[in-house]
Design an enzyme around this catalytic site. Structure first.
Site, mmCIF file in Angstrom:
data_model
loop_
_atom_site.group_PDB
_atom_site.id
_atom_site.type_symbol
_atom_site.label_atom_id
_atom_site.label_comp_id
_atom_site.label_asym_id
_atom_site.label_seq_id
_atom_site.Cartn_x
_atom_site.Cartn_y
_atom_site.Cartn_z
ATOM 1 N N ASP A 13 -4.345 2.024 11.208
ATOM 2 C CA ASP A 13 -5.730 1.714 11.555
ATOM 3 C C ASP A 13 -5.735 1.124 12.963
ATOM 4 O O ASP A 13 -5.647 1.860 13.938
ATOM 5 C CB ASP A 13 -6.287 0.758 10.485
ATOM 6 C CG ASP A 13 -7.768 0.467 10.659
ATOM 7 O OD1 ASP A 13 -8.391 1.044 11.562
ATOM 8 O OD2 ASP A 13 -8.299 -0.349 9.891
ATOM 9 N N GLY A 55 0.776 -1.234 0.000
ATOM 10 C CA GLY A 55 0.000 0.000 0.000
ATOM 11 C C GLY A 55 0.805 1.279 0.000
ATOM 12 O O GLY A 55 0.309 2.359 -0.324
ATOM 13 N N ARG A 92 -5.650 0.214 -6.272
ATOM 14 C CA ARG A 92 -4.402 0.859 -5.823
ATOM 15 C C ARG A 92 -3.974 1.981 -6.760
ATOM 16 O O ARG A 92 -3.321 2.923 -6.346
ATOM 17 C CB ARG A 92 -3.270 -0.174 -5.753
ATOM 18 C CG ARG A 92 -3.432 -1.219 -4.668
ATOM 19 C CD ARG A 92 -2.091 -1.910 -4.433
ATOM 20 N NE ARG A 92 -2.186 -3.162 -3.701
ATOM 21 C CZ ARG A 92 -2.209 -3.255 -2.372
ATOM 22 N NH1 ARG A 92 -2.160 -2.164 -1.644
ATOM 23 N NH2 ARG A 92 -2.285 -4.429 -1.785
ATOM 24 N N PHE A 117 -13.438 2.855 5.138
ATOM 25 C CA PHE A 117 -12.497 1.996 4.431
ATOM 26 C C PHE A 117 -12.127 2.706 3.134
ATOM 27 O O PHE A 117 -12.967 2.911 2.264
ATOM 28 C CB PHE A 117 -13.058 0.599 4.149
ATOM 29 C CG PHE A 117 -11.964 -0.345 3.739
ATOM 30 C CD1 PHE A 117 -11.230 -1.034 4.696
ATOM 31 C CD2 PHE A 117 -11.611 -0.496 2.403
ATOM 32 C CE1 PHE A 117 -10.169 -1.871 4.335
ATOM 33 C CE2 PHE A 117 -10.555 -1.335 2.034
ATOM 34 C CZ PHE A 117 -9.841 -2.022 2.999
ATOM 35 N N VAL A 118 -10.867 3.104 3.026
ATOM 36 C CA VAL A 118 -10.437 3.927 1.894
ATOM 37 C C VAL A 118 -9.606 3.129 0.892
ATOM 38 O O VAL A 118 -8.916 2.179 1.267
ATOM 39 C CB VAL A 118 -9.641 5.164 2.373
ATOM 40 C CG1 VAL A 118 -10.552 6.161 3.055
ATOM 41 C CG2 VAL A 118 -8.496 4.772 3.304
HETATM 42 P P1 IMP Z 1 -3.605 -2.052 11.121
HETATM 43 O O1 IMP Z 1 -2.633 -3.178 11.340
HETATM 44 O O2 IMP Z 1 -4.995 -2.357 11.586
HETATM 45 O O3 IMP Z 1 -3.108 -0.703 11.589
HETATM 46 O O4 IMP Z 1 -3.817 -1.954 9.563
HETATM 47 C C1 IMP Z 1 -2.850 -1.405 8.774
HETATM 48 C C2 IMP Z 1 -2.834 -2.066 7.416
HETATM 49 O O5 IMP Z 1 -4.130 -2.507 7.003
HETATM 50 C C3 IMP Z 1 -2.378 -1.039 6.440
HETATM 51 O O6 IMP Z 1 -1.010 -1.217 6.166
HETATM 52 C C4 IMP Z 1 -3.261 -1.276 5.235
HETATM 53 O O7 IMP Z 1 -2.575 -2.121 4.320
HETATM 54 C C5 IMP Z 1 -4.483 -1.996 5.753
HETATM 55 N N1 IMP Z 1 -5.645 -1.084 5.931
HETATM 56 C C6 IMP Z 1 -6.133 -0.583 7.080
HETATM 57 N N2 IMP Z 1 -7.187 0.235 6.863
HETATM 58 C C7 IMP Z 1 -7.360 0.251 5.515
HETATM 59 C C8 IMP Z 1 -8.291 0.953 4.643
HETATM 60 O O8 IMP Z 1 -9.169 1.736 5.049
HETATM 61 N N3 IMP Z 1 -8.138 0.717 3.311
HETATM 62 C C9 IMP Z 1 -7.173 -0.113 2.796
HETATM 63 N N4 IMP Z 1 -6.296 -0.761 3.570
HETATM 64 C C10 IMP Z 1 -6.382 -0.593 4.920
HETATM 65 MG MG MG Z 2 -3.532 -3.450 2.290
#
Ligand code: IMP
Ligand code: MG
Length: 198
Positions: free
Chosen positions: A122, A64, A184, A171-172
């Site tokens: 997130d 990402g 992407r 969710f973006v």
């Molecule tokens: P975390 O481990 O919950 O902080 O999630 C982080 C990872 O989840 C990021 O590196 C993203 O790849 C993916 N992610 C989290 N939220 C989103 C979203 O809203 N859209 C797309 N990917 C997300």
């Molecule tokens: Mg991802």
């Protein structure tokens, strides 16, 4: 010390219409291409000032981060090396699954200044896992930079040193961010219409 101008703009929940060329699964636009580039230019300026002439190893979290990393690093005036780590937590869905290490680092990080870059903070588990991994390699110093930070309460209470934008809990997709590996390549950040998804 981190620069005091490093306060990220807070993006309101209101969406703007999507361009006609965008897929119907995108409900609307949250951050335009122009807004992204303006903020990334400012962020690159702050990061460049903070590091001065020290060489920094930029560690991008795949996949990402690709667009953000490309635009950010081209605007930095510090000497850099670039590496990637692959960690995946979203498996064809919008909810977090198991964390999986899919690519290891190539560069030596011992006694280096390391800046870990991710697309979005997130729940915080991804960044936490990478921080733990990088720390075990004994860098001289470790900072983190994310393009987006969701304004949700995080357990673990992970914070990034540099944040591009604070966004509502949508969710973006776009500008590197995916849903099931799609979208992407969109030039701006849009909100996924979750009702479109089977
Ligand atoms: P975390 O481990 O919950 O902080 O999630 C982080 C990872 O989840 C990021 O590196 C993203 O790849 C993916 N992610 C989290 N939220 C989103 C979203 O809203 N859209 C797309 N990917 C997300
Ligand atoms: Mg991802």
């Amino acid at each position: 010390m981190l620069d005091s101008q490093n306060t990220p703009p807070i993006i309101p929940p209101k969406l703007r219409p999507r361009p006609q060329s965008y897929p119907a699964a995108v409900k609307g636009i949250l951050i335009s291409e122009e807004e992204l580039l303006a903020r990334i230019t400012a962020l690159a300026c702050v990061i460049s000032q903070d590091y001065g002439n020290d060489e920094v190893v930029i560690v991008g979290i795949l996949t990402g981060t690709i667009m953000f990393l490309a635009d950010l690093t081209r605007r930095l005036s510090v000497p850099t090396q670039i590496d990637f780590v692959g960690i995946s937590s979203y498996r064809d869905q919008t909810r977090a699954g198991q964390l999986e290490m899919i690519k290891k680092l190539n560069l030596e990080l011992q006694n280096r200044r390391v800046l870990v870059v991710d697309d979005i903070l997130d729940g915080g588990r991804t960044l936490q896992a990478v921080i733990k991994d990088v720390r075990s390699l004994n860098p001289q110093d470790l900072r983190t930079c994310v393009l987006l930070e969701k304004t949700v309460r995080r357990t673990p209470p992970i914070k990034a040193d540099y944040v591009g934008f604070r966004i509502p809990d949508y969710f973006v997709v776009g500008y590197g961010l995916d849903y099931a590996e799609r979208y992407r390549n969109l030039r701006s950040i849009g909100v996924l219409d979750e009702t479109q998804i089977a």
